[in-house]
Design a protein around this motif. Structure first.
Motif, short mmCIF file in Angstrom:
data_model
loop_
_atom_site.label_atom_id
_atom_site.label_comp_id
_atom_site.label_asym_id
_atom_site.label_seq_id
_atom_site.Cartn_x
_atom_site.Cartn_y
_atom_site.Cartn_z
N ALA A 107 0.73 -1.22 -0.02
CA ALA A 107 -0.17 0.11 -0.04
C ALA A 107 0.75 1.33 -0.08
O ALA A 107 0.32 2.33 -0.43
N TYR A 108 1.98 1.13 0.44
CA TYR A 108 2.79 2.24 0.39
C TYR A 108 3.64 2.54 -1.08
O TYR A 108 4.60 3.42 -1.01
N GLY A 109 3.52 1.60 -1.79
CA GLY A 109 4.26 1.60 -3.23
C GLY A 109 5.50 0.81 -3.05
O GLY A 109 5.93 0.21 -2.05
N ALA A 110 6.28 0.58 -4.19
CA ALA A 110 7.52 -0.08 -4.33
C ALA A 110 8.70 0.55 -3.38
O ALA A 110 9.45 -0.64 -3.11
N THR A 111 8.63 1.48 -3.51
CA THR A 111 9.86 1.99 -2.77
C THR A 111 9.75 3.18 -1.91
O THR A 111 10.28 4.42 -1.67
N PRO A 112 9.07 3.01 -0.58
CA PRO A 112 8.71 3.67 0.41
C PRO A 112 9.88 3.98 1.22
O PRO A 112 10.93 3.24 1.16
N GLY A 127 5.40 7.05 2.13
CA GLY A 127 4.80 6.04 0.81
C GLY A 127 4.60 6.99 -0.41
O GLY A 127 4.53 8.20 -0.48
N HIS A 128 4.83 6.07 -1.48
CA HIS A 128 4.64 6.64 -3.11
C HIS A 128 5.50 7.56 -3.36
O HIS A 128 5.31 8.42 -4.15
N THR A 129 6.91 7.19 -3.08
CA THR A 129 8.01 7.89 -3.61
C THR A 129 8.32 7.30 -4.97
O THR A 129 8.25 5.93 -5.17
N ARG A 130 9.32 8.08 -5.70
CA ARG A 130 10.19 7.54 -6.74
C ARG A 130 11.50 8.10 -6.69
O ARG A 130 11.50 9.20 -6.07
N ARG A 131 12.21 7.62 -7.68
CA ARG A 131 13.65 8.25 -7.85
C ARG A 131 14.14 8.45 -6.40
O ARG A 131 14.97 9.34 -6.03
N VAL A 132 14.29 7.47 -5.70
CA VAL A 132 14.68 7.42 -4.35
C VAL A 132 16.23 7.50 -4.48
O VAL A 132 16.73 6.51 -5.06
N ARG A 133 16.94 8.27 -3.70
CA ARG A 133 18.24 8.51 -3.95
C ARG A 133 19.14 8.11 -2.74
O ARG A 133 20.22 8.35 -2.40
N VAL A 134 18.30 7.64 -1.88
CA VAL A 134 19.06 6.98 -0.49
C VAL A 134 18.85 5.20 -0.49
O VAL A 134 18.01 4.77 -0.98
N GLU A 135 19.38 4.88 0.71
CA GLU A 135 19.40 3.52 0.81
C GLU A 135 19.63 3.32 2.50
O GLU A 135 20.05 4.16 3.18
N SER A 150 5.25 10.28 -6.19
CA SER A 150 4.91 9.21 -7.15
C SER A 150 3.22 8.81 -6.98
O SER A 150 2.63 9.26 -6.15
N ASP A 151 2.80 8.11 -8.12
CA ASP A 151 1.53 7.50 -7.58
C ASP A 151 1.76 5.99 -7.61
O ASP A 151 0.89 5.22 -7.46
N ASP A 152 3.07 5.43 -7.31
CA ASP A 152 3.13 4.21 -7.27
C ASP A 152 2.48 3.58 -6.06
O ASP A 152 2.61 3.91 -4.95
N GLY A 153 1.66 2.70 -6.10
CA GLY A 153 0.65 2.09 -5.14
C GLY A 153 -0.32 2.72 -4.71
O GLY A 153 -1.00 2.48 -3.72
N ALA A 154 -0.61 3.97 -5.69
CA ALA A 154 -1.84 4.84 -5.00
C ALA A 154 -2.72 4.76 -5.91
O ALA A 154 -2.77 5.08 -7.26
N PRO A 155 -4.11 4.30 -5.61
CA PRO A 155 -5.11 4.28 -6.19
C PRO A 155 -5.93 5.88 -6.54
O PRO A 155 -6.80 5.60 -7.74
#
Length: 187
Positions: A107-112, A127-135, A150-155
């Motif tokens: 529900a938080y997307g692929a890369t929260p 949640g719903h982030t993209r282009r994540v620059r950290v680990e 982002s809209d990843d995982g977001a309806p």
């Protein structure tokens, strides 16, 4: 002959244009707001001024199971969803360490992103982030750009979900994140 086909096609083309959602300056056509608050808020965490889609607490948004804390079979939302265009820059406000997101569901997307600040006593789930620059393991100073909306995982379109938890705590420890986000009405 050309004018005859043009005359027949004109109403069809007009109907097709009316049925197709036009790009809107108002934002993502998938946005659905489950609040009457039309205020645009700024925050040191994100660029621009944006509306809250789903506030913290009991909500009529259909994505949540009925919760005993809420009347009329409403569900409970453990964070704040802020509508913003995809790609909106996300910066951290405080010193933080990036921690693993393995315990979070889809529900938080692929890369929260989960940021921890022990001194201030919080984990912030975004949640719903993209282009994540950290680990996990990275230490961030205030003002570091670490992801984008982002809209990843977001309806319901592009937005960011902000959820404040106790350090190392689960969903049951989520509290009102508004003060942490420093939301202020745009002037």
């Amino acid at each position: 002959m050309r004018s005859w086909t043009s005359a027949l096609l004109a109403p069809v083309l007009l109907l097709a244009a009316l049925a197709t959602p036009a790009p809107s300056a108002a934002g993502d056509p998938d946005w659905v707001f489950y609040t009457s608050d039309k205020t645009r808020y700024t925050s040191p965490w994100f660029a621009g001024a944006h509306r809250i889609m789903i506030p913290f607490g009991c909500t009529r948004a259909p994505y949540y199971s009925p919760d005993p804390r809420c009347a009329d079979g409403r569900g409970f939302h453990h964070g704040i969803d802020v509508a913003m265009p995809c790609g909106t820059t996300l910066r951290n406000r405080y010193w933080a360490r990036v921690v693993g997101n393995d315990a979070l569901g889809p529900a938080y997307g692929a890369t929260p992103v989960v940021l921890r600040n022990r001194k201030r006593g919080f984990d912030l789930v975004i949640g719903h982030t993209r282009r994540v620059r950290v680990e996990p393991g990275d230490r961030l100073k205030p003002g570091t750009v670490f992801a984008r909306a982002s809209d990843d995982g977001a309806p319901d379109g592009c937005h960011l979900h902000f959820e404040k938890r106790s350090v190392g705590g689960g969903l049951a420890t989520a509290t009102w994140p508004r003060r942490l986000l420093r939301l202020q009405a745009a002037g």
